[in-house]
Each structure stands twice: as C-alpha cells, then as structure tokens.
Design an enzyme around this catalytic site. Structure first.
Site, mmCIF file in Angstrom:
data_model
loop_
_atom_site.group_PDB
_atom_site.id
_atom_site.type_symbol
_atom_site.label_atom_id
_atom_site.label_comp_id
_atom_site.label_asym_id
_atom_site.label_seq_id
_atom_site.Cartn_x
_atom_site.Cartn_y
_atom_site.Cartn_z
ATOM 1 N N SER A 19 0.597 -1.425 0.150
ATOM 2 C CA SER A 19 -0.160 0.005 0.061
ATOM 3 C C SER A 19 0.654 1.824 0.154
ATOM 4 O O SER A 19 0.089 2.671 0.597
ATOM 5 C CB SER A 19 -0.996 0.016 1.180
ATOM 6 O OG SER A 19 -1.649 -0.684 1.339
ATOM 7 N N THR A 33 -1.050 2.062 4.802
ATOM 8 C CA THR A 33 -0.986 3.778 4.503
ATOM 9 C C THR A 33 -0.526 4.024 5.366
ATOM 10 O O THR A 33 -0.976 3.290 6.554
ATOM 11 C CB THR A 33 -1.900 4.060 3.548
ATOM 12 O OG1 THR A 33 -2.531 3.488 2.771
ATOM 13 C CG2 THR A 33 -1.801 5.629 4.203
ATOM 14 N N THR A 38 1.202 6.530 0.384
ATOM 15 C CA THR A 38 0.203 5.255 0.195
ATOM 16 C C THR A 38 0.708 5.584 -1.409
ATOM 17 O O THR A 38 0.917 6.624 -2.286
ATOM 18 C CB THR A 38 -0.818 6.031 0.638
ATOM 19 O OG1 THR A 38 -1.539 5.281 0.519
ATOM 20 C CG2 THR A 38 -1.486 7.236 -0.453
ATOM 21 N N ARG A 91 -6.420 9.202 -9.719
ATOM 22 C CA ARG A 91 -7.414 9.313 -8.521
ATOM 23 C C ARG A 91 -6.372 9.387 -7.944
ATOM 24 O O ARG A 91 -5.072 8.709 -7.664
ATOM 25 C CB ARG A 91 -7.875 7.605 -8.212
ATOM 26 C CG ARG A 91 -8.334 7.845 -7.422
ATOM 27 C CD ARG A 91 -7.163 7.018 -5.977
ATOM 28 N NE ARG A 91 -8.745 7.084 -4.673
ATOM 29 C CZ ARG A 91 -8.296 7.322 -3.008
ATOM 30 N NH1 ARG A 91 -7.189 6.432 -3.426
ATOM 31 N NH2 ARG A 91 -8.451 7.131 -2.530
ATOM 32 N N THR A 145 -5.683 7.018 7.594
ATOM 33 C CA THR A 145 -5.670 5.689 6.756
ATOM 34 C C THR A 145 -7.187 5.407 7.049
ATOM 35 O O THR A 145 -8.148 5.161 7.370
ATOM 36 C CB THR A 145 -4.870 4.134 7.529
ATOM 37 O OG1 THR A 145 -4.842 3.436 6.126
ATOM 38 C CG2 THR A 145 -5.668 3.419 8.850
ATOM 39 N N GLY A 146 -7.270 4.272 5.145
ATOM 40 C CA GLY A 146 -8.778 3.895 5.127
ATOM 41 C C GLY A 146 -9.190 4.537 4.016
ATOM 42 O O GLY A 146 -8.334 4.564 2.942
HETATM 43 C C1 SD4 Z 1 -6.736 5.604 -0.146
HETATM 44 N N1 SD4 Z 1 -6.481 6.564 2.079
HETATM 45 O O1 SD4 Z 1 -5.629 6.541 -0.509
HETATM 46 C C2 SD4 Z 1 -5.468 5.633 1.193
HETATM 47 C C3 SD4 Z 1 -5.573 4.402 1.352
HETATM 48 C C4 SD4 Z 1 -5.138 3.604 2.532
HETATM 49 O O2 SD4 Z 1 -4.389 1.804 3.477
HETATM 50 O O3 SD4 Z 1 -5.028 4.254 3.768
HETATM 51 N N2 SD4 Z 1 -4.965 2.163 2.529
HETATM 52 O O4 SD4 Z 1 -7.254 6.245 -0.625
#
Ligand code: SD4
Length: 327
Positions: A84, A186, A204, A214, A237-238
């Site tokens: 990630s 991330t 990330t 994106r 994160t997320g």
């Molecule tokens: C994103 N927040 O690009 C990041 C992805 C992520 O663990 O946190 N992955 O949306």
C-alpha cells in the site's frame, strides 16, 4: 473519639485538599502541562513498528520531529512487501504505481506530492516541495520532473508480486475499489519531539487498481494528515474518499482545540462519518491516529481490525484501536 473540633478540622482540610487537587487538574489544562514522560512520542497507523523504530532513533537523540516522521515513513516506502506504500505498492487498473504523500512541520509549513510515479520516496519529495519551493503541492509529471531535478532517481516500482496481483485482478476486473475492513498499510505518522515540536507525514500508493489519476486523502493537507503545534496532530488511513469529504485529520485537530482529548476527538469524527455516510461506512474502513500537545494519544476506526504503532517512554508497541462497529 474524635471531638467535634477535630471533625471540623478534618472536613475543612479534606475539602481544601480536594479543592486544591481539582484546581491543579484544571490548571494543568489551562497551563498546558504535559503528561509525565510524554515526550518524545510517535504514533503511526497499522503495525508499522519498524517505522516507529526509525522515528524513535531520531527522537531519542533529541532530534527534530520532522526528521523523525520522514525517516519513519521512508521505511514502508522502501519495503517491497508493503503493498500500500511506495515500492511494491499495488498499481492502478492500467498497471502504473502512482504515489501520494504529504508532510508538515512544527511551523505549520506543508508539502505534498500526488499522482507521482517512479520515485520510491514521495515523502522526501514532499519535504523538498515544502522547503525548497514557494508551493505546497506538486502533481503528476510536474512532481516527477521536480523530483528528478532534486536528484531523486527514476525507478520501476512495480514488483513481481504486485504485477501478479494486478494480472489476477484483471481476470475478473470489476472496477469497484473497496477498502475492506481488513488490514492495509498506508502509513500516517505524527510525532512530538523532546522540544515539543509537532510534525506529521503520510504516504500511500492509494487504492489498488484505482482509475488512473485518482488521488486520495493521503496527500491532502487536513485530510490524510494535519499538524498544528498549538494543539496536536492526526493522520488517517482507509477509504480516502470518506476522509476527504470530512477533512478528517483537520477536524480532529479542531475538536482537540475545543478541548477534547485525542481519543474523544477521533471518536467524534468517526461518528460523524457514520452519521453522514451510513452506506459507505457499512463495508469500508477509516481509522485515525492522534496526538495532542500534552503527549496524550488516541486512535479509533469504523470497524474492528485497525491497529496502530506507538513509541513512547522507550516502549515500541502495537495496539488494537477501538472501533464504532462491532465485529
Ligand atoms: C487512499 N487512504 O488513497 C488511502 C488508502 C489507505 O490503507 O489508507 N490504505 O484512499
């Protein structure tokens, strides 16, 4: 037997002591008294103990929190097994690894790169943007040109493992990027050094198999990370789309500014997400790590399974965060 006078003395003494203690508790709030043994401290999303170790190596030598978070985040960026972040990150749906990162120092300066390709350490490019340009954010080919002009090396960041995962995904490719509620990597990291300087960083490769171009929350100041030396710092994160819509890290810092403990501030912002976006929240994860100026910390997520790394008082821990929804 106690005389009436003894009793009165004791009661008066008792209430004076309680009053003094109460006053002291309030005074520590007012006068910004740190927790004992609070500094230095670093916290990061997920099981990123090697990263917190690298940050601690800087912090424990009386180093600057900015150097600590950069050193910490560079660890997963160079790790091919971390799918990630940086090298080894899963590509977009066309097979390109595109990276996002941001950084802030104790003065509120900020630097960021997004949609950056071929550079293993976007966090260090983000720092250069902050320190060596009049801008905050560089994007895409411009960010790459800038990085090359600063001596960064162009590399192929797609590992065999990531390529295979992408090839496999293409067989059934239904484009629906979902950050499920399991583990991701991330890295969002915030730290306070011995001189009480606060800094943060986030890096990330974004959502696996995303549409080309994106950009998520991680390079957006206030979304993926926000640090304010007067108050504290937070990192996310997320699913970036959800963090972006609420500028989650900024919001957490503002909740703390209004007096909330880092844990309560994180909980408030996660609850707000669930209130506003109940459908998206059902099967997508968002989590935050938070520190305040006193060295207190907090972490919270929508779903169980979010853990974080905390290095404080000489101890490097991985801790399971609380979550709004149960298993
Ligand atoms: C994103 N927040 O690009 C990041 C992805 C992520 O663990 O946190 N992955 O949306």
């Amino acid at each position: 037997m106690k005389s009436r006078r003894d009793f009165l003395h004791q009661s008066i003494l008792g209430s004076l002591t309680a009053g003094t203690l109460g006053f002291w508790a309030k005074a520590t709030e007012w006068f910004d008294v740190p927790e004992k043994g609070a500094f230095p401290v670093v916290i990061a999303t997920w099981d990123n103990q090697k990263a917190t170790q690298a940050a601690w190596d800087v912090l424990s030598k009386n180093g600057r929190s900015l150097d600590a978070v950069e050193a910490g985040v560079r660890i997963p960026e160079a790790d091919p097994l971390d799918t990630s972040v940086g090298y080894g990150g899963f590509p977009d749906r066309d097979g390109n690894v595109t990276l996002d990162a941001c950084i802030m120092d104790e003065f509120g300066n900020a630097g960021s790169v997004n949609f950056l390709e071929h550079i293993m350490h976007p966090i260090s490019v983000a720092r250069k943007v902050m320190e060596e340009t009049p801008h905050v954010m560089l994007s895409g080919s411009g960010a790459l040109e800038f990085a090359l002009s600063k001596g960064f090396i162009k590399e192929d960041l797609l590992t065999e493992v990531a390529r295979e995962a992408w090839e496999k995904w293409k067989i059934t490719s239904e484009y629906k990027p979902v950050i499920n509620i399991e583990r991701h990597d991330t890295i969002g990291m915030v730290a306070i050094d011995a001189q009480r300087r606060i800094a943060g960083a986030c890096s990330t490769s974004g959502l696996a198999f995303k549409i080309r171009g994106r950009v998520g929350d991680s390079p957006i100041i206030g979304a993926g990370m926000f640090a304010d030396n007067e108050v504290g710092a937070a990192a996310a994160t997320g699913l970036g789309e959800m963090v972006l819509r609420t500028l989650g890290s900024f919001l957490i810092v503002e909740e703390m500014r209004r007096g909330k403990h880092p844990q309560k501030a994180a909980e408030e912002v996660i609850r707000r997400l669930a209130r506003k976006y109940p459908k998206d929240c059902a099967d997508n994860q968002v989590g935050y790590v938070v520190l305040d100026r006193k060295g207190r910390h907090g972490a919270y997520s929508l779903h169980p399974g979010f853990n974080y790394s905390l290095y404080q008082g000489g101890q490097n821990l991985v801790v399971e965060a609380g979550s709004l929804f149960a298993k």
